[in-house]
Write a protein that holds these residues in place. Structure first.
Motif, mmCIF file in Angstrom:
data_model
loop_
_atom_site.group_PDB
_atom_site.id
_atom_site.type_symbol
_atom_site.label_atom_id
_atom_site.label_comp_id
_atom_site.label_asym_id
_atom_site.label_seq_id
_atom_site.Cartn_x
_atom_site.Cartn_y
_atom_site.Cartn_z
ATOM 1 N N ILE A 35 0.830 -1.197 0.000
ATOM 2 C CA ILE A 35 0.000 0.000 0.000
ATOM 3 C C ILE A 35 0.867 1.250 0.000
ATOM 4 C CG2 ILE A 35 -0.196 0.034 2.527
ATOM 5 C CD1 ILE A 35 -3.112 1.072 2.104
ATOM 6 N N ASN A 36 0.407 2.246 -0.727
ATOM 7 C CA ASN A 36 1.014 3.573 -0.729
ATOM 8 C C ASN A 36 -0.115 4.538 -0.434
ATOM 9 O OD1 ASN A 36 1.488 6.238 -2.186
ATOM 10 N ND2 ASN A 36 3.527 5.348 -2.166
ATOM 11 N N LEU A 37 0.059 5.360 0.583
ATOM 12 C CA LEU A 37 -0.965 6.308 1.007
ATOM 13 C C LEU A 37 -0.278 7.644 1.237
ATOM 14 C CD1 LEU A 37 -3.894 6.836 2.018
ATOM 15 C CD2 LEU A 37 -3.194 5.863 4.222
ATOM 16 N N SER A 38 -0.789 8.686 0.592
ATOM 17 C CA SER A 38 -0.162 9.997 0.739
ATOM 18 C C SER A 38 -1.194 11.103 0.626
ATOM 19 C CB SER A 38 0.957 10.186 -0.297
ATOM 20 O OG SER A 38 0.447 10.143 -1.609
ATOM 21 N N VAL A 39 -0.758 12.312 0.981
ATOM 22 C CA VAL A 39 -1.605 13.503 0.932
ATOM 23 C C VAL A 39 -0.850 14.593 0.185
ATOM 24 C CG1 VAL A 39 -2.794 15.263 2.299
ATOM 25 C CG2 VAL A 39 -2.727 12.895 3.122
ATOM 26 N N TRP A 40 -1.594 15.293 -0.688
ATOM 27 C CA TRP A 40 -1.023 16.334 -1.531
ATOM 28 C C TRP A 40 -1.896 17.584 -1.482
ATOM 29 C CZ3 TRP A 40 3.574 15.467 -4.155
ATOM 30 C CH2 TRP A 40 4.068 14.167 -4.049
ATOM 31 N N GLU A 41 -1.303 18.723 -1.760
ATOM 32 C CA GLU A 41 -2.060 19.972 -1.753
ATOM 33 C C GLU A 41 -3.085 20.034 -2.877
ATOM 34 O OE1 GLU A 41 0.723 23.218 -1.761
ATOM 35 O OE2 GLU A 41 1.393 22.771 0.284
ATOM 36 N N SER A 42 -2.791 19.377 -4.000
ATOM 37 C CA SER A 42 -3.700 19.463 -5.147
ATOM 38 C C SER A 42 -3.471 18.299 -6.099
ATOM 39 C CB SER A 42 -3.464 20.774 -5.907
ATOM 40 O OG SER A 42 -2.229 20.715 -6.608
ATOM 41 N N PRO A 43 -4.448 18.039 -6.981
ATOM 42 C CA PRO A 43 -4.239 17.007 -8.000
ATOM 43 C C PRO A 43 -3.074 17.349 -8.925
ATOM 44 C CG PRO A 43 -6.564 17.630 -7.912
ATOM 45 C CD PRO A 43 -5.811 18.581 -7.033
ATOM 46 N N GLU A 44 -2.885 18.618 -9.205
ATOM 47 C CA GLU A 44 -1.789 19.034 -10.097
ATOM 48 C C GLU A 44 -0.437 18.682 -9.498
ATOM 49 O OE1 GLU A 44 -5.488 20.847 -10.955
ATOM 50 O OE2 GLU A 44 -4.345 21.112 -9.095
ATOM 51 N N HIS A 45 -0.288 18.886 -8.196
ATOM 52 C CA HIS A 45 0.979 18.522 -7.544
ATOM 53 C C HIS A 45 1.214 17.015 -7.603
ATOM 54 C CE1 HIS A 45 0.616 22.523 -5.375
ATOM 55 N NE2 HIS A 45 1.843 22.540 -5.867
ATOM 56 N N LEU A 46 0.171 16.244 -7.325
ATOM 57 C CA LEU A 46 0.311 14.794 -7.369
ATOM 58 C C LEU A 46 0.624 14.322 -8.784
ATOM 59 C CD1 LEU A 46 0.195 11.986 -6.121
ATOM 60 C CD2 LEU A 46 -2.309 12.070 -6.351
ATOM 61 N N LYS A 47 -0.079 14.853 -9.775
ATOM 62 C CA LYS A 47 0.189 14.479 -11.173
ATOM 63 C C LYS A 47 1.627 14.799 -11.562
ATOM 64 C CE LYS A 47 -4.252 14.836 -13.521
ATOM 65 N NZ LYS A 47 -5.014 15.592 -14.524
ATOM 66 N N GLN A 48 2.119 15.949 -11.141
ATOM 67 C CA GLN A 48 3.496 16.335 -11.455
ATOM 68 C C GLN A 48 4.466 15.281 -10.932
ATOM 69 O OE1 GLN A 48 4.664 18.969 -13.272
ATOM 70 N NE2 GLN A 48 6.751 18.277 -12.940
ATOM 71 N N PHE A 49 4.269 14.861 -9.687
ATOM 72 C CA PHE A 49 5.147 13.850 -9.111
ATOM 73 C C PHE A 49 4.994 12.502 -9.824
ATOM 74 C CE2 PHE A 49 5.325 10.198 -6.182
ATOM 75 C CZ PHE A 49 6.701 10.139 -6.033
#
Length: 164
Positions: free
Chosen positions: A68-82
């Motif tokens: 499992i990988n579980l994380s929190v991001w400020e926005s979908p754009e930030h997560l997509k970038q990563f």
């Protein structure tokens, strides 16, 4: 984006072998690097990890090969970038070497209040809901992003001046 909400994400994968075995060696070798990259990425807020620095020893399912990988991001754009535009993308391209194909959805996204940390039980519930019911505000994917609660969504036509 305002600070009311952050984006939680869970993804799971069924490893083709034990983490300390030869099949998973390439994945294990990149794990610390990719986790450090996530933590230093713009918009990163939090990720699930044990004292070892990752979550590979956690067993949220009866099948001990499911990671499992579980994380929190400020926005979908930030997560997509990563996910898609960093060294993480190279690891994703190699995932067939390490992980079995999943028949169901294996990624779920949902909004949480800023400052909250999702639990494994919550992540499993969101993923299971998505698998059974499809995309909704409760659980969704990049294919059908839902806006954060309280976000004003406008149609493109509403932004254009009205002819009089």
């Amino acid at each position: 984006m305002k600070d009311c909400c952050h984006l939680a994400q869970v993804n799971i994968g069924r490893a083709l072998g034990p983490m300390d075995g030869p099949v998973m060696a390439g994945f294990a070798a990149r794990l610390d690097e990719i986790n450090a990259l996530a933590e230093s990425s713009p918009g990163f807020v939090w990720r699930l990890k044990t004292d070892a620095g990752n979550a590979t020893s956690l067993q949220p399912y009866e099948d001990e090969r499911i990671l499992i990988n579980l994380s929190v991001w400020e926005s979908p754009e930030h997560l997509k970038q990563f996910v898609y535009r960093s060294a993480h993308a190279q690891v994703m391209r190699q995932r067939k070497e390490w992980f079995a194909r999943f028949g169901d959805a294996y990624v779920a996204l949902w909004w949480i209040p800023a400052g909250d940390v999702p639990t494994i039980a919550e992540a499993k519930e969101r993923l299971h809901y998505l698998q059974l019911n499809g995309e909704s505000e409760f659980a969704f994917s990049f294919a059908k992003l839902f806006p954060a609660p309280g976000t004003i969504v406008r149609c493109a036509s509403s932004l254009e001046p009205h002819a009089q």
